[in-house]
Structures are given as structure tokens and as C-alpha cells.
Write a protein that holds these residues in place. Structure first.
Motif, PDB file in Angstrom:
ATOM      1  N   ARG A  52      -6.724 -11.852   3.278  1.00  0.00           N
ATOM      2  CA  ARG A  52      -5.739 -11.657   2.257  1.00  0.00           C
ATOM      3  C   ARG A  52      -6.258 -10.669   1.428  1.00  0.00           C
ATOM      4  O   ARG A  52      -5.038  -9.707   1.068  1.00  0.00           O
ATOM      5  N   SER A  53      -7.307 -10.490   1.095  1.00  0.00           N
ATOM      6  CA  SER A  53      -7.764  -9.242   0.293  1.00  0.00           C
ATOM      7  C   SER A  53      -7.595  -7.935   0.822  1.00  0.00           C
ATOM      8  O   SER A  53      -6.974  -6.707   0.355  1.00  0.00           O
ATOM      9  N   GLU A  54      -7.789  -7.932   2.220  1.00  0.00           N
ATOM     10  CA  GLU A  54      -8.036  -6.626   2.962  1.00  0.00           C
ATOM     11  C   GLU A  54      -6.296  -6.389   3.164  1.00  0.00           C
ATOM     12  O   GLU A  54      -5.892  -5.095   2.970  1.00  0.00           O
ATOM     13  N   HIS A  55      -5.452  -7.358   3.553  1.00  0.00           N
ATOM     14  CA  HIS A  55      -3.904  -7.004   3.539  1.00  0.00           C
ATOM     15  C   HIS A  55      -3.394  -6.330   2.051  1.00  0.00           C
ATOM     16  O   HIS A  55      -2.624  -5.561   2.255  1.00  0.00           O
ATOM     17  N   ALA A  56      -4.092  -7.070   0.859  1.00  0.00           N
ATOM     18  CA  ALA A  56      -3.399  -6.471  -0.254  1.00  0.00           C
ATOM     19  C   ALA A  56      -3.761  -5.026  -0.453  1.00  0.00           C
ATOM     20  O   ALA A  56      -3.068  -4.207  -1.099  1.00  0.00           O
ATOM     21  N   ASN A  57      -5.202  -4.781   0.103  1.00  0.00           N
ATOM     22  CA  ASN A  57      -5.439  -3.412  -0.073  1.00  0.00           C
ATOM     23  C   ASN A  57      -4.750  -2.286   0.739  1.00  0.00           C
ATOM     24  O   ASN A  57      -4.551  -1.225   0.247  1.00  0.00           O
ATOM     25  N   VAL A  58      -4.426  -2.915   1.800  1.00  0.00           N
ATOM     26  CA  VAL A  58      -3.537  -1.978   2.535  1.00  0.00           C
ATOM     27  C   VAL A  58      -2.079  -1.743   1.980  1.00  0.00           C
ATOM     28  O   VAL A  58      -1.663  -0.638   1.978  1.00  0.00           O
ATOM     29  N   GLU A  59      -1.532  -2.822   1.560  1.00  0.00           N
ATOM     30  CA  GLU A  59      -0.353  -2.709   0.934  1.00  0.00           C
ATOM     31  C   GLU A  59      -0.314  -1.576  -0.254  1.00  0.00           C
ATOM     32  O   GLU A  59       0.691  -0.958  -0.566  1.00  0.00           O
ATOM     33  N   LYS A  60      -1.536  -1.784  -0.924  1.00  0.00           N
ATOM     34  CA  LYS A  60      -1.559  -0.982  -1.996  1.00  0.00           C
ATOM     35  C   LYS A  60      -1.634   0.221  -1.962  1.00  0.00           C
ATOM     36  O   LYS A  60      -1.206   1.524  -2.513  1.00  0.00           O
ATOM     37  N   ALA A  61      -2.510   0.691  -0.816  1.00  0.00           N
ATOM     38  CA  ALA A  61      -2.568   2.132  -0.261  1.00  0.00           C
ATOM     39  C   ALA A  61      -1.396   2.503   0.153  1.00  0.00           C
ATOM     40  O   ALA A  61      -1.180   3.847   0.048  1.00  0.00           O
ATOM     41  N   GLN A  62      -0.555   1.834   0.676  1.00  0.00           N
ATOM     42  CA  GLN A  62       0.710   2.307   1.438  1.00  0.00           C
ATOM     43  C   GLN A  62       1.371   2.682   0.276  1.00  0.00           C
ATOM     44  O   GLN A  62       2.290   3.761   0.190  1.00  0.00           O
ATOM     45  N   ALA A  63       1.747   1.654  -0.758  1.00  0.00           N
ATOM     46  CA  ALA A  63       2.466   2.349  -2.177  1.00  0.00           C
ATOM     47  C   ALA A  63       1.939   3.395  -2.549  1.00  0.00           C
ATOM     48  O   ALA A  63       2.904   4.282  -3.182  1.00  0.00           O
ATOM     49  N   GLN A  64       0.689   3.739  -2.706  1.00  0.00           N
ATOM     50  CA  GLN A  64       0.446   4.882  -3.225  1.00  0.00           C
ATOM     51  C   GLN A  64       0.722   6.325  -2.406  1.00  0.00           C
ATOM     52  O   GLN A  64       0.991   7.260  -2.876  1.00  0.00           O
ATOM     53  N   VAL A  65       0.768   6.156  -1.122  1.00  0.00           N
ATOM     54  CA  VAL A  65       1.225   7.179  -0.316  1.00  0.00           C
ATOM     55  C   VAL A  65       2.832   7.329  -0.447  1.00  0.00           C
ATOM     56  O   VAL A  65       3.087   8.594  -0.462  1.00  0.00           O
ATOM     57  N   LEU A  66       3.359   6.097  -0.821  1.00  0.00           N
ATOM     58  CA  LEU A  66       4.869   6.461  -0.618  1.00  0.00           C
ATOM     59  C   LEU A  66       5.315   7.128  -2.295  1.00  0.00           C
ATOM     60  O   LEU A  66       6.012   8.133  -2.315  1.00  0.00           O
ATOM     61  N   ARG A  67       4.170   7.045  -3.261  1.00  0.00           N
ATOM     62  CA  ARG A  67       4.543   7.419  -4.524  1.00  0.00           C
ATOM     63  C   ARG A  67       4.020   9.113  -4.354  1.00  0.00           C
ATOM     64  O   ARG A  67       4.810   9.975  -4.837  1.00  0.00           O
ATOM     65  N   ASP A  68       2.957   9.202  -3.788  1.00  0.00           N
ATOM     66  CA  ASP A  68       2.625  10.646  -3.560  1.00  0.00           C
ATOM     67  C   ASP A  68       3.529  11.574  -2.743  1.00  0.00           C
ATOM     68  O   ASP A  68       3.825  12.928  -3.018  1.00  0.00           O
ATOM     69  N   ARG A  69       4.119  10.897  -1.611  1.00  0.00           N
ATOM     70  CA  ARG A  69       4.953  11.665  -0.880  1.00  0.00           C
ATOM     71  C   ARG A  69       6.263  11.836  -1.722  1.00  0.00           C
ATOM     72  O   ARG A  69       6.910  12.946  -1.750  1.00  0.00           O
ATOM     73  N   ALA A  70       6.968  10.874  -2.675  1.00  0.00           N
ATOM     74  CA  ALA A  70       7.877  11.288  -3.429  1.00  0.00           C
ATOM     75  C   ALA A  70       7.622  12.468  -4.501  1.00  0.00           C
ATOM     76  O   ALA A  70       8.596  13.254  -4.657  1.00  0.00           O
ATOM     77  N   SER A  71       6.577  12.501  -4.958  1.00  0.00           N
ATOM     78  CA  SER A  71       6.291  13.756  -5.886  1.00  0.00           C
ATOM     79  C   SER A  71       6.167  14.624  -5.278  1.00  0.00           C
ATOM     80  O   SER A  71       6.749  15.914  -5.684  1.00  0.00           O
ATOM     81  N   VAL A  72       5.755  14.817  -3.801  1.00  0.00           N
ATOM     82  CA  VAL A  72       5.703  15.975  -3.182  1.00  0.00           C
ATOM     83  C   VAL A  72       7.108  16.460  -2.832  1.00  0.00           C
ATOM     84  O   VAL A  72       7.250  17.905  -2.944  1.00  0.00           O
ATOM     85  N   LEU A  73       7.832  15.575  -2.540  1.00  0.00           N
ATOM     86  CA  LEU A  73       9.475  15.933  -2.285  1.00  0.00           C
ATOM     87  C   LEU A  73       9.923  16.559  -3.617  1.00  0.00           C
ATOM     88  O   LEU A  73      10.883  17.508  -3.736  1.00  0.00           O
ATOM     89  N   ASP A  74       9.672  15.996  -4.833  1.00  0.00           N
ATOM     90  CA  ASP A  74      10.240  16.354  -6.120  1.00  0.00           C
ATOM     91  C   ASP A  74       9.626  17.812  -6.347  1.00  0.00           C
ATOM     92  O   ASP A  74      10.477  18.716  -6.571  1.00  0.00           O
ATOM     93  N   PHE A  75       8.545  18.128  -6.032  1.00  0.00           N
ATOM     94  CA  PHE A  75       7.989  19.457  -6.219  1.00  0.00           C
ATOM     95  C   PHE A  75       8.580  20.569  -5.414  1.00  0.00           C
ATOM     96  O   PHE A  75       8.765  21.461  -5.619  1.00  0.00           O
ATOM     97  N   GLU A  76       8.600  20.195  -4.165  1.00  0.00           N
ATOM     98  CA  GLU A  76       9.246  21.020  -3.427  1.00  0.00           C
ATOM     99  C   GLU A  76      10.638  21.401  -3.699  1.00  0.00           C
ATOM    100  O   GLU A  76      10.998  22.673  -3.744  1.00  0.00           O
TER     101      GLU A  76
END
Length: 391
Positions: A104-128
Motif C-alpha cells: 500500500r505505501s509503495e503504491h501510494a508513492n508511485v501515484e504521488k510520483a505520477q502526479a508530480q510528473v503530470l504537473r511538471d509536464r503541464a508546466s513544460v507545455l505552458d512554458f512552450e
């Protein structure tokens, strides 16, 4: 009167002694005459005819069975076991699921990391998008070059942050994979000391997996056998037999797979291994077996019984019975001994070699044949010991 009686007694004693001497002397003369007339009595012997056959040169040693690989299974994270998917003694295939840990803890860490990747990808698209608009405005001289350069730097930073978060996501996924334990190799499962609910740590062994097919048998041979062993290996596959005494003398066939790179100077032996197919699991790790290794086959060798061979300080020889019934000494060389027989050189192969009754023979002694023995046994040769029998 007394003197007369004494004289009579002395005379009688002399007569009796003289008679005894004469009788013994005549008997000895007669016996000597008979012995000289008849000669020495022939010695009774038994003989064999040498046998020609192919003789494998076999080294024998005690060996122990050892697996090619055996793996202790450990958890790579501290967690609780949720399910055990295997049984003790079960055969598993590589990649088969064995244990599942609380993830459970490891799956939560994976989901958290996936959300951070999505956030950063959105920021990149905005700056582009902002950079593209700024470049359009710069071409029309509506904004300064510095504003465009600032947006370019922000875009580069956002891309770097996205790459870092993607790496963090992969690390979280690796950590999550540790909660599922699969068989690293095919083999047999050992004892299992954990159950669902058990807390496990990286230092704790959950079970072991031992490869049983194929399997190795390890044994040692004296350094005197090394040259023949290396020559046999260069010539091709070297057959090795393993004898199972607890299975009614069952014999398994394998091949030499390894010769160590050095002789042990303390014991004068070299370690070797043979590999066996073990689909029937006749061989078990840790088991002791007798091994026989064929290093060479003597073609058309001359074989005689070992008890016909006489070894003295003068050399090694045998006696043969000649056509005139006399004994003849024949010098031989013992090439290889196996069981009750030995391969020799120095004979033609048609001699009648004396086996029994050779103890008091001398060249030229008269012989009498007790019984015509069969030629040296044609049965399969018995293996020699690992110490070797080559003379």
C-alpha cells in the motif's frame, strides 16, 4: 667275576651301536641313489593364457553432489507478507510468483510520483506556449529579446524538473516491485519459515531455490592423474559415471565439466566436477556418490591375473611353462592394474603363464600341470582406485 660281566656288557653295547649305524648308513645310501636316479620332483602349477581386450583406464573417487546454483530468497524491503503462493518442496519455474508483500505505501508513492510528473509536464507545455507567443511578438518588435530569453530559461528549468520527477517515478516503481517476489531461477523450493502476516526484513531468508537439473558432482583426483585428465579433455568429452549405492548400484552417466586451475599444494590433489542430467532427481545436493572417470582406453591390451606377477628387487616378471615342461622367467612391465587383472607388456600372448605354484620356482624347474585354467577373465574390467595403478 665283576670284571667279566662289565666286559660282556660293553661288548654288547658296541655291537648294538654298530648295527644301528650300519642300517642307517645303508638306508641313506639307498635314498641318495634313488634321488640321484629320479631327479627333483616336478612342481605342480596352474597356468593361464593371456587375454587380449580393450581396457578402459578408470579413475575412481568419492564425490559429493552439489547444485549448479542455489539462491536464498530475501525481501528487499521491510514489510508484511500478505500471501505465500508456494509450498515447501515445490518445483517452480523462473519468474513464478512466490510471495506478495504489503504494497500500500509503495503504491501510494508511485501515484504521488505520477502526479508530480503530470504537473511538471503541464508546466513544460505552458512554458512552450508562452515562448512561442513571445517569439512571435519579438519578430514584430513588440517585446524585448530579454523577455524571450527569460521564458526560454524557465522552459529549460521546467523540462529538467520533469526529467527528475520521471526518474523519481521509476524509482518508486522499482520500490513497488520489491513487494512481489518471483523465482529468480527454476528449481526446488526449500523450507519456508514465514507465513501471511509475518514481518520480513532484508536480512531474513524467506526460502531457498536449488537447481537440481542438471546438477554437478564434485570430487578430487591425485595430481599424478592430471596429465592424462587434461589429455582426455582435449580429445573430447570425458565420460564420468556416478554409482548410487543406496539405489541398488544404479549408475548414472555424465561428462567432465570442470578442472580446477591449480593443484592443492597441501594435499596434492586437484578438484574436478562432472555434470549430470538429473531429470529423475536421482542425485540430491549434499549426497555422497562413488565416481568413475574413464581417461583412456588401452586398445588390444594384453591382460593377465595380478597374482601371476612377481615383483622383486631384480624387477617384475612372470614364469611361463614351456613346451618341454620347464619354467622360464619372462620380464614384463605392468602398465595398468584393474581389479584382479593387469595390463602388461613383454609377452607375446601365447604363453602359458604360471599362476599358482610359482613361489619356489627357478628358471628351468620341472613343472606339472595341475589343472588347465581358463584364460584371464573376459568380464568387464573392475575400476582402479583414484590413486592410479599405472606402474
Amino acid at each position: 667275576m665283576k670284571k667279566t660281566s662289565l666286559v660282556i656288557l660293553v661288548g654288547a653295547a658296541l655291537c648294538i651301536g654298530g648295527g644301528i649305524w650300519y642300517f642307517n648308513h645303508q638306508s641313506g645310501v639307498a635314498a641318495s641313489g634313488q634321488a640321484s636316479k629320479g631327479g627333483q620332483a616336478p612342481t605342480t602349477v596352474s597356468v593361464v593364457t593371456p587375454l587380449r581386450q580393450d581396457v578402459p583406464m578408470v579413475l575412481q573417487a568419492n564425490g559429493s553432489v552439489m547444485p549448479i546454483s542455489s539462491v536464498d530468497l530475501h525481501a528487499q524491503t521491510t514489510s508484511t507478507i500478505t500471501k505465500v503462493h508456494i509450498r515447501e518442496g515445490q518445483f517452480v519455474k523462473q519468474g513464478e510468483l512466490m510471495f506478495t508483500l504489503d504494497a500500500r505505501s509503495e503504491h501510494a508513492n508511485v501515484e504521488k510520483a505520477q502526479a508530480q510528473v503530470l504537473r511538471d509536464r503541464a508546466s513544460v507545455l505552458d512554458f512552450e506556449r508562452q515562448l512561442k507567443r513571445s517569439q512571435d511578438l519579438l519578430s514584430k518588435n513588440f517585446i524585448a529579446q530579454g523577455a524571450v530569453d527569460t521564458l526560454q530559461s524557465q522552459l529549460d528549468a521546467a523540462r529538467a524538473l520533469l526529467a527528475a520527477d520521471q526518474a523519481a517515478l521509476r524509482a518508486a516503481q522499482v520500490d513497488s516491485s520489491y513487494t512481489v517476489l518471483r523465482a529468480p531461477q527454476a528449481g526446488r523450493v526449500g523450507g519456508i519459515g514465514v507465513y501471511p502476516g509475518s514481518l520480513v526484513q532484508p536480512t531474513m531468508s524467506l526460502t531457498s531455490i536449488t537447481q537440481l537439473d542438471p546438477i554437478d558432482v564434485s570430487f578430487t583426483l591425485p595430481e599424478s592423474s592430471l596429465s592424462g585428465l587434461l589429455a582426455a579433455q582435449k580429445a573430447g568429452d570425458v565420460p564420468v559415471a556416478a554409482l548410487l549405492s543406496d539405489a541398488g548400484g544404479k549408475q548414472l552417466q555424465g561428462k567432465l565439466s570442470f578442472i580446477d586451475n591449480a593443484v592443492d599444494p597441501a594435499t596434492g590433489v586437484i578438484k574436478v566436477k562432472a555434470r549430470f542430467n538429473n531429470g529423475g532427481t536421482d542425485l540430491w545436493p549434499g549426497q555422497y556418490v562413488n565416481t568413475q572417470l574413464t581417461v583412456h582406453t588401452l586398445k588390444d591390451a594384453l591382460v593377465i591375473p595380478q597374482n601371476a606377477i612377481i615383483t622383486t628387487t631384480a624387477g617384475t616378471f612372470v614364469y611361463s611353462m614351456e613346451a618341454d615342461g620347464t619354467a622360464k622367467m619372462r620380464t614384463i612391465t605392468r602398465v595398468y592394474a584393474f581389479g584382479l587383472n593387469a595390463v602388461v607388456t613383454g609377452l607375446n600372448g601365447d604363453e602359458k603363464v604360471v599362476v599358482d605354484g610359482k613361489q619356489n620356482l627357478r628358471p628351468g624347474s620341472k613343472l606339472r600341470l595341475a589343472e588347465q585354467h581358463k584364460a584371464a577373465s573376459g568380464a568387464e574390467p573392475v575400476a582402479s582406485t583414484a590413486s592410479g595403478k599405472a606402474a
